[in-house]
Design an enzyme around this catalytic site. Sequence first.
Site, PDB file in Angstrom:
ATOM      1  N   ASN A   8      38.486  62.734   4.405  1.00 11.65           N
ATOM      2  CA  ASN A   8      38.600  61.395   3.835  1.00 11.65           C
ATOM      3  C   ASN A   8      37.868  61.414   2.493  1.00 11.65           C
ATOM      4  O   ASN A   8      36.646  61.501   2.441  1.00 11.65           O
ATOM      5  CB  ASN A   8      37.952  60.408   4.819  1.00 11.65           C
ATOM      6  CG  ASN A   8      37.906  58.992   4.272  1.00 11.65           C
ATOM      7  OD1 ASN A   8      38.439  58.700   3.215  1.00 11.65           O
ATOM      8  ND2 ASN A   8      37.244  58.107   5.013  1.00 11.65           N
ATOM      9  N   LYS A  10      37.485  59.036   0.419  1.00 12.61           N
ATOM     10  CA  LYS A  10      36.856  57.748   0.073  1.00 12.61           C
ATOM     11  C   LYS A  10      37.075  57.461  -1.422  1.00 12.61           C
ATOM     12  O   LYS A  10      38.190  57.649  -1.889  1.00 12.61           O
ATOM     13  CB  LYS A  10      35.380  57.746   0.472  1.00 12.61           C
ATOM     14  CG  LYS A  10      35.204  58.153   1.940  1.00 12.61           C
ATOM     15  CD  LYS A  10      33.822  57.951   2.470  1.00 12.61           C
ATOM     16  CE  LYS A  10      33.775  58.391   3.923  1.00 12.61           C
ATOM     17  NZ  LYS A  10      32.516  58.126   4.563  1.00 12.61           N
ATOM     18  N   HIS A  92      38.602  52.119   9.526  1.00 10.45           N
ATOM     19  CA  HIS A  92      37.416  52.887   9.129  1.00 10.45           C
ATOM     20  C   HIS A  92      36.203  51.955   9.000  1.00 10.45           C
ATOM     21  O   HIS A  92      36.336  50.819   8.546  1.00 10.45           O
ATOM     22  CB  HIS A  92      37.668  53.612   7.800  1.00 10.45           C
ATOM     23  CG  HIS A  92      36.580  54.575   7.489  1.00 10.45           C
ATOM     24  ND1 HIS A  92      35.419  54.179   6.874  1.00 10.45           N
ATOM     25  CD2 HIS A  92      36.436  55.888   7.760  1.00 10.45           C
ATOM     26  CE1 HIS A  92      34.611  55.233   6.766  1.00 10.45           C
ATOM     27  NE2 HIS A  92      35.208  56.287   7.298  1.00 10.45           N
ATOM     28  N   GLU A 161      33.627  57.458  15.250  1.00 13.45           N
ATOM     29  CA  GLU A 161      32.696  57.669  14.142  1.00 13.45           C
ATOM     30  C   GLU A 161      31.556  56.660  14.245  1.00 13.45           C
ATOM     31  O   GLU A 161      31.696  55.517  13.768  1.00 13.45           O
ATOM     32  CB  GLU A 161      33.413  57.461  12.807  1.00 13.45           C
ATOM     33  CG  GLU A 161      34.584  58.391  12.581  1.00 13.45           C
ATOM     34  CD  GLU A 161      34.887  58.525  11.098  1.00 13.45           C
ATOM     35  OE1 GLU A 161      34.752  59.634  10.576  1.00 13.45           O
ATOM     36  OE2 GLU A 161      35.217  57.513  10.469  1.00 13.45           O
ATOM     37  N   GLY A 167      27.942  59.279   6.512  1.00 11.29           N
ATOM     38  CA  GLY A 167      27.371  59.387   5.172  1.00 11.29           C
ATOM     39  C   GLY A 167      25.863  59.384   5.152  1.00 11.29           C
ATOM     40  O   GLY A 167      25.244  59.246   4.103  1.00 11.29           O
ATOM     41  N   SER A 197      28.890  62.744   9.349  1.00 14.86           N
ATOM     42  CA  SER A 197      28.010  63.829   8.887  1.00 14.86           C
ATOM     43  C   SER A 197      28.378  65.216   9.442  1.00 14.86           C
ATOM     44  O   SER A 197      27.499  66.051   9.675  1.00 14.86           O
ATOM     45  CB  SER A 197      26.544  63.495   9.173  1.00 14.86           C
ATOM     46  OG  SER A 197      26.173  62.334   8.450  1.00 14.86           O
TER      47      SER A 197
HETATM   48  P1  PGA Z   1      30.784  61.512   6.404  1.00 12.22           P
HETATM   49  O1  PGA Z   1      31.977  60.453   6.566  1.00 12.22           O
HETATM   50  O2  PGA Z   1      31.359  62.853   6.792  1.00 12.22           O
HETATM   51  O3  PGA Z   1      30.417  61.436   4.958  1.00 12.22           O
HETATM   52  O4  PGA Z   1      29.707  61.089   7.315  1.00 12.22           O
HETATM   53  C1  PGA Z   1      32.843  60.496   7.673  1.00 12.22           C
HETATM   54  C2  PGA Z   1      33.859  59.407   7.545  1.00 12.22           C
HETATM   55  O5  PGA Z   1      33.524  58.321   7.068  1.00 12.22           O
HETATM   56  O6  PGA Z   1      35.033  59.589   7.920  1.00 12.22           O
END
Ligand code: PGA
Length: 238
Positions: A8, A10, A92, A161, A167, A197
């Site tokens: 993703n 983002k 999400h 998640e 994040g 993460s």
């Molecule tokens: P992250 O995000 O790997 O940066 O924790 C995961 C996500 O939001 O799908």
Amino acid sequence: MLKIIASNFKTNHTRKSTKNFIEDINSFLEENNISNEVFIFPTSTSLDDFNTVDNLNIGTQNAYYTKNGSFTGEIGTEQLDEFNIKTILIGHSERRHILGETQKEITLKYNYYKSLGYKIIYCVGEPLEIKEKGITDTLGYIQEQFNGIDLEYKNLIVAYEPVWAIGTGVVASVEDITVVHKKLKKKFTQPLLYGGSVKPTNLKDILEIPNVDGTLIGTSSWKEDDFKDMIKITKDIG
Ligand code: PGA
């Protein structure tokens, strides 16, 4: 079933860097004979008509439940059809908690894209204050995120998640993931990904947890070499 890996983006990468990234990953999959399902969700400004192998699927991070119309800032299926995009991320945590999408809106979006046969990666997960109350509250919270969602939809992939792990660099423990995935897998037969993460150093351990069918990765997937490493690890697990 081969494990799934999804990236993703983002609000990261430009149109140009996205194109390079997707082309490179596509060659990487071909050269290494990798047939695991790989998803990349670029920004909507970077969607394009990418020529990819069948197992590399480009999806949209978001779209409104419309073909077109007056929904400033949104895109609909008229724009997605231009690039033959048939995959969408729905629910999400950043859209729920930062952009304020409600379960009602999420359900409308889900049903619209389901009616069009889209592949849907549907995300659920609890915030820290709920996790701290224990597993019963956590499962109850997640159950509410399934309100209105058809869990028997054949093109559905669910992603668990936990909000506190997204994040933040704080990955859920093997035990946390084991417990939640086991409970969720009793509700549906569709694939269940873990996200939050995930990185090259913890991916293997996560993929080895029972009922983890793959991962949805943000931050550590934005560097192409790291994403390639993680695709390789995913392939080696089977
Ligand atoms: P992250 O995000 O790997 O940066 O924790 C995961 C996500 O939001 O799908």
